[in-house]
Design a protein around this motif. Sequence first.
Motif, PDB file in Angstrom:
ATOM      1  N   LEU A 128       0.833  -1.197   0.000  1.00 17.45           N
ATOM      2  CA  LEU A 128       0.000   0.000   0.000  1.00 17.45           C
ATOM      3  C   LEU A 128       0.872   1.253   0.000  1.00 17.45           C
ATOM      4  CD1 LEU A 128      -2.765   1.420   0.318  1.00 17.45           C
ATOM      5  CD2 LEU A 128      -2.469   1.169   2.791  1.00 17.45           C
ATOM      6  N   VAL A 129       0.617   2.157  -0.942  1.00 18.94           N
ATOM      7  CA  VAL A 129       1.302   3.447  -0.992  1.00 18.94           C
ATOM      8  C   VAL A 129       0.452   4.441  -0.223  1.00 18.94           C
ATOM      9  CG1 VAL A 129       2.139   5.293  -2.495  1.00 18.94           C
ATOM     10  CG2 VAL A 129       2.356   2.908  -3.204  1.00 18.94           C
ATOM     11  N   CYS A 130       0.976   4.858   0.931  1.00 19.08           N
ATOM     12  CA  CYS A 130       0.187   5.690   1.837  1.00 19.08           C
ATOM     13  C   CYS A 130       1.145   6.474   2.745  1.00 19.08           C
ATOM     14  CB  CYS A 130      -0.713   4.753   2.652  1.00 19.08           C
ATOM     15  SG  CYS A 130      -1.899   5.545   3.686  1.00 19.08           S
ATOM     16  N   PRO A 131       1.891   7.441   2.190  1.00 17.03           N
ATOM     17  CA  PRO A 131       2.866   8.158   3.009  1.00 17.03           C
ATOM     18  C   PRO A 131       2.206   9.035   4.076  1.00 17.03           C
ATOM     19  CG  PRO A 131       2.690   9.161   0.845  1.00 17.03           C
ATOM     20  CD  PRO A 131       1.847   7.925   0.818  1.00 17.03           C
ATOM     21  N   ALA A 132       3.017   9.463   5.039  1.00 16.58           N
ATOM     22  CA  ALA A 132       2.530  10.396   6.063  1.00 16.58           C
ATOM     23  C   ALA A 132       1.870  11.592   5.377  1.00 16.58           C
ATOM     24  CB  ALA A 132       3.688  10.851   6.944  1.00 16.58           C
ATOM     25  N   GLU A 133       0.812  12.084   5.978  1.00 13.84           N
ATOM     26  CA  GLU A 133      -0.009  13.206   5.496  1.00 13.84           C
ATOM     27  C   GLU A 133      -1.014  12.811   4.432  1.00 13.84           C
ATOM     28  OE1 GLU A 133      -0.187  16.134   7.066  1.00 13.84           O
ATOM     29  OE2 GLU A 133       1.346  15.349   8.412  1.00 13.84           O
ATOM     30  N   SER A 134      -1.060  11.536   4.028  1.00 12.35           N
ATOM     31  CA  SER A 134      -2.109  11.096   3.102  1.00 12.35           C
ATOM     32  C   SER A 134      -3.462  11.304   3.759  1.00 12.35           C
ATOM     33  CB  SER A 134      -1.930   9.617   2.758  1.00 12.35           C
ATOM     34  OG  SER A 134      -0.758   9.408   2.021  1.00 12.35           O
ATOM     35  N   ARG A 135      -4.482  11.499   2.953  1.00 14.93           N
ATOM     36  CA  ARG A 135      -5.836  11.698   3.459  1.00 14.93           C
ATOM     37  C   ARG A 135      -6.575  10.364   3.417  1.00 14.93           C
ATOM     38  NH1 ARG A 135      -8.438  16.793   0.878  1.00 14.93           N
ATOM     39  NH2 ARG A 135      -8.195  15.552  -1.000  1.00 14.93           N
TER      40      ARG A 135
END
Length: 106
Positions: A66-73
Amino acid sequence: MLTPLPSFMLGHEVVVEPYAGASAYGPRYGAPITVACFLDQQTRLVRNPAGQEVTSTSTFYARPGLVCPAESRVTLPDGRVTRVIARLDRSGGGMPTPDHVEVQLL
């Protein structure tokens, strides 16, 4: 060998808009994707990428990749919109335990 979370554990769905950086008009996000996951809505103290203690209101667990870096909504099943504090890869290290991604939310 990769052993992902089994399907029966993924009873929730969240919508993730990956953080794509800042612009002159505020944060930019990638296209929304629906993610099957296990959602744990529990308040706890966690550390953000800078090492500071912050309060997480929810955590979800999903399959690796899963691509979901910090600050993702992230939009939760109840409609609440929140942001990612940290995304952590959890590997069984070759043991017969499920490999997964842990995503801590504000």
